[in-house]
Design a protein around this motif. Structure first.
Motif, PDB file in Angstrom:
ATOM      1  N   LYS A   1       0.437  -6.852  -1.982  1.00  8.58           N
ATOM      2  CA  LYS A   1      -1.022  -6.928  -1.865  1.00  8.58           C
ATOM      3  C   LYS A   1      -1.478  -8.387  -1.808  1.00  8.58           C
ATOM      4  O   LYS A   1      -2.378  -8.734  -1.046  1.00  8.58           O
ATOM      5  CB  LYS A   1      -1.701  -6.215  -3.034  1.00  8.58           C
ATOM      6  N   GLY A   2      -0.868  -9.255  -2.611  1.00  9.35           N
ATOM      7  CA  GLY A   2      -1.211 -10.672  -2.602  1.00  9.35           C
ATOM      8  C   GLY A   2      -0.884 -11.338  -1.279  1.00  9.35           C
ATOM      9  O   GLY A   2      -1.615 -12.215  -0.812  1.00  9.35           O
ATOM     10  N   GLU A   3       0.216 -10.914  -0.662  1.00 12.85           N
ATOM     11  CA  GLU A   3       0.567 -11.444   0.655  1.00 12.85           C
ATOM     12  C   GLU A   3      -0.473 -11.022   1.694  1.00 12.85           C
ATOM     13  O   GLU A   3      -0.904 -11.831   2.510  1.00 12.85           O
ATOM     14  CB  GLU A   3       1.959 -10.962   1.054  1.00 12.85           C
ATOM     15  N   ALA A   4      -0.885  -9.759   1.643  1.00 12.10           N
ATOM     16  CA  ALA A   4      -1.910  -9.266   2.573  1.00 12.10           C
ATOM     17  C   ALA A   4      -3.236  -9.997   2.349  1.00 12.10           C
ATOM     18  O   ALA A   4      -3.913 -10.382   3.315  1.00 12.10           O
ATOM     19  CB  ALA A   4      -2.092  -7.763   2.412  1.00 12.10           C
ATOM     20  N   GLN A   5      -3.615 -10.195   1.085  1.00  8.96           N
ATOM     21  CA  GLN A   5      -4.842 -10.928   0.779  1.00  8.96           C
ATOM     22  C   GLN A   5      -4.791 -12.334   1.368  1.00  8.96           C
ATOM     23  O   GLN A   5      -5.770 -12.817   1.947  1.00  8.96           O
ATOM     24  CB  GLN A   5      -5.038 -11.045  -0.735  1.00  8.96           C
ATOM     25  N   SER A   6      -3.655 -13.000   1.226  1.00  8.68           N
ATOM     26  CA  SER A   6      -3.514 -14.378   1.682  1.00  8.68           C
ATOM     27  C   SER A   6      -3.612 -14.483   3.197  1.00  8.68           C
ATOM     28  O   SER A   6      -4.297 -15.379   3.720  1.00  8.68           O
ATOM     29  CB  SER A   6      -2.186 -14.952   1.191  1.00  8.68           C
ATOM     30  N   ARG A   7      -2.958 -13.593   3.903  1.00 13.76           N
ATOM     31  CA  ARG A   7      -3.043 -13.602   5.377  1.00 13.76           C
ATOM     32  C   ARG A   7      -4.486 -13.342   5.820  1.00 13.76           C
ATOM     33  O   ARG A   7      -4.998 -13.992   6.734  1.00 13.76           O
ATOM     34  CB  ARG A   7      -2.099 -12.565   5.979  1.00 13.76           C
ATOM     35  N   TRP A   8      -5.130 -12.372   5.175  1.00 16.50           N
ATOM     36  CA  TRP A   8      -6.509 -12.034   5.494  1.00 16.50           C
ATOM     37  C   TRP A   8      -7.418 -13.239   5.262  1.00 16.50           C
ATOM     38  O   TRP A   8      -8.272 -13.552   6.092  1.00 16.50           O
ATOM     39  CB  TRP A   8      -6.952 -10.826   4.657  1.00 16.50           C
ATOM     40  N   LEU A   9      -7.244 -13.921   4.131  1.00 19.76           N
ATOM     41  CA  LEU A   9      -8.040 -15.119   3.855  1.00 19.76           C
ATOM     42  C   LEU A   9      -7.795 -16.192   4.919  1.00 19.76           C
ATOM     43  O   LEU A   9      -8.733 -16.863   5.354  1.00 19.76           O
ATOM     44  CB  LEU A   9      -7.720 -15.687   2.474  1.00 19.76           C
ATOM     45  N   GLY A  10      -6.555 -16.359   5.325  1.00 13.24           N
ATOM     46  CA  GLY A  10      -6.244 -17.329   6.375  1.00 13.24           C
ATOM     47  C   GLY A  10      -7.005 -17.028   7.653  1.00 13.24           C
ATOM     48  O   GLY A  10      -7.556 -17.931   8.294  1.00 13.24           O
ATOM     49  N   GLU A  11      -7.071 -15.758   8.034  1.00 10.56           N
ATOM     50  CA  GLU A  11      -7.795 -15.363   9.242  1.00 10.56           C
ATOM     51  C   GLU A  11      -9.291 -15.630   9.102  1.00 10.56           C
ATOM     52  O   GLU A  11      -9.933 -16.135  10.033  1.00 10.56           O
ATOM     53  CB  GLU A  11      -7.537 -13.892   9.548  1.00 10.56           C
ATOM     54  N   ARG A  12      -9.867 -15.298   7.978  1.00 13.66           N
ATOM     55  CA  ARG A  12     -11.305 -15.547   7.751  1.00 13.66           C
ATOM     56  C   ARG A  12     -11.581 -17.050   7.757  1.00 13.66           C
ATOM     57  O   ARG A  12     -12.552 -17.506   8.344  1.00 13.66           O
ATOM     58  CB  ARG A  12     -11.788 -14.968   6.419  1.00 13.66           C
ATOM     59  N   LEU A  13     -10.729 -17.810   7.058  1.00 14.21           N
ATOM     60  CA  LEU A  13     -10.939 -19.253   7.002  1.00 14.21           C
ATOM     61  C   LEU A  13     -10.756 -19.904   8.375  1.00 14.21           C
ATOM     62  O   LEU A  13     -11.467 -20.848   8.709  1.00 14.21           O
ATOM     63  CB  LEU A  13     -10.008 -19.890   5.977  1.00 14.21           C
ATOM     64  N   ALA A  14      -9.838 -19.406   9.180  1.00 11.27           N
ATOM     65  CA  ALA A  14      -9.641 -19.953  10.528  1.00 11.27           C
ATOM     66  C   ALA A  14     -10.930 -19.861  11.329  1.00 11.27           C
ATOM     67  O   ALA A  14     -11.318 -20.820  12.023  1.00 11.27           O
ATOM     68  CB  ALA A  14      -8.506 -19.214  11.239  1.00 11.27           C
ATOM     69  N   ASP A  15     -11.609 -18.725  11.239  1.00 11.65           N
ATOM     70  CA  ASP A  15     -12.878 -18.558  11.956  1.00 11.65           C
ATOM     71  C   ASP A  15     -13.934 -19.540  11.456  1.00 11.65           C
ATOM     72  O   ASP A  15     -14.710 -20.084  12.224  1.00 11.65           O
ATOM     73  CB  ASP A  15     -13.403 -17.124  11.789  1.00 11.65           C
ATOM     74  N   MET A  16     -13.975 -19.763  10.151  1.00  9.84           N
ATOM     75  CA  MET A  16     -14.985 -20.635   9.551  1.00  9.84           C
ATOM     76  C   MET A  16     -14.685 -22.117   9.766  1.00  9.84           C
ATOM     77  O   MET A  16     -15.599 -22.929   9.898  1.00  9.84           O
ATOM     78  CB  MET A  16     -15.071 -20.362   8.049  1.00  9.84           C
ATOM     79  N   LEU A  17     -13.409 -22.466   9.793  1.00 11.69           N
ATOM     80  CA  LEU A  17     -13.014 -23.873   9.847  1.00 11.69           C
ATOM     81  C   LEU A  17     -12.927 -24.441  11.263  1.00 11.69           C
ATOM     82  O   LEU A  17     -12.963 -25.647  11.439  1.00 11.69           O
ATOM     83  CB  LEU A  17     -11.664 -24.056   9.162  1.00 11.69           C
ATOM     84  N   GLU A  18     -12.802 -23.575  12.252  1.00 14.41           N
ATOM     85  CA  GLU A  18     -12.573 -24.028  13.623  1.00 14.41           C
ATOM     86  C   GLU A  18     -13.524 -25.136  14.074  1.00 14.41           C
ATOM     87  O   GLU A  18     -13.070 -26.167  14.593  1.00 14.41           O
ATOM     88  CB  GLU A  18     -12.656 -22.844  14.592  1.00 14.41           C
TER      89      GLU A  18
END
Length: 162
Positions: A31-48
Motif C-alpha cells: 500500500k505504501g508503494e502504491a501511495q508513493s507512486r500515486w503521489l509522484g504522479e500528482r506531484l509531477a502534474d503540479m511541479l511541471e
C-alpha cells in the motif's frame, strides 16, 4: 522574489517491524508503494511548470523507498539529509529549505516532524500543523526567504484507502 513550492511528504504506509528489529529499517508495505507512486504522479502534474524539483529524504528505509518511487516518476535523483530523520526538530528542516534555491522542493520524512513543519511554515512558530497520515503530502507555496507563518497551504493529497 520568485515563488517556491515545498511539498512535505510523510512516508508511505510501512511494515510495523523490520528484519533487523530497527525502526529505521522498516520497509514500505505494498500500500505504501502504491501511495508513493500515486503521489509522484500528482506531484509531477503540479511541479511541471516550476522546473526540475529537488527531492530530499530521510535516510530511514521507509522514507528512502517513498522518495525513490516519487523521484522515479519525476525523473530526478534523491538526496538524503539527517535533518529529516525520525524525531529531528522542524527547525533543522527550515534551514534545509532555506539552503536550497530550487523553485520546487519535495521533502520526505516522518511524523511528528512533518506535521510540525507544515504548522510552522503555514501558521508560525507556535502553530501545530495538520496530523499528516502515511502517504500524504502537504503542498505549500511561498517566496524564497519567507519566514515561518508566511507560507500558504495550497492542498493536501493522499491516495484513498482501498
Amino acid at each position: 522574489m520568485q515563488e517556491r513550492m515545498v511539498a512535505v511528504v510523510r512516508h508511505g504506509k510501512a511494515e510495523p517491524d523490520s528484519e533487523t528489529g530497527l525502526d529505521r529499517d522498516r520497509p514500505l508495505r505494498p500500500k505504501g508503494e502504491a501511495q508513493s507512486r500515486w503521489l509522484g504522479e500528482r506531484l509531477a502534474d503540479m511541479l511541471e511548470p516550476r522546473g526540475t524539483p529537488i527531492v530530499v529524504a530521510s535516510p530511514a528505509r521507509r522514507a528512502d523507498e517513498t522518495a525513490r518511487l516519487i523521484a522515479e516518476v519525476l525523473g530526478v535523483e534523491v538526496a538524503y539529509d539527517d535533518r529529516l530523520m525520525v524525531d529531528a526538530p522542524a527547525s533543522g528542516v527550515l534551514d534545509l529549505i532555506a539552503s536550497h534555491a530550487a523553485t520546487a522542493l519535495v521533502l520526505v520524512g516522518h511524523n511528528p516532524q512533518v506535521s510540525r513543519l507544515v504548522g510552522v511554515l503555514w501558521g508560525g512558530t507556535s502553530a501545530q500543523g495538520p496530523a499528516m497520515r502515511t502517504g500524504e503530502v502537504a503542498v505549500l507555496t511561498g517566496r524564497a526567504g519567507s519566514p515561518p507563518g508566511a507560507w500558504h497551504l495550497t492542498e493536501t493529497l493522499r491516495l484513498a484507502s482501498d
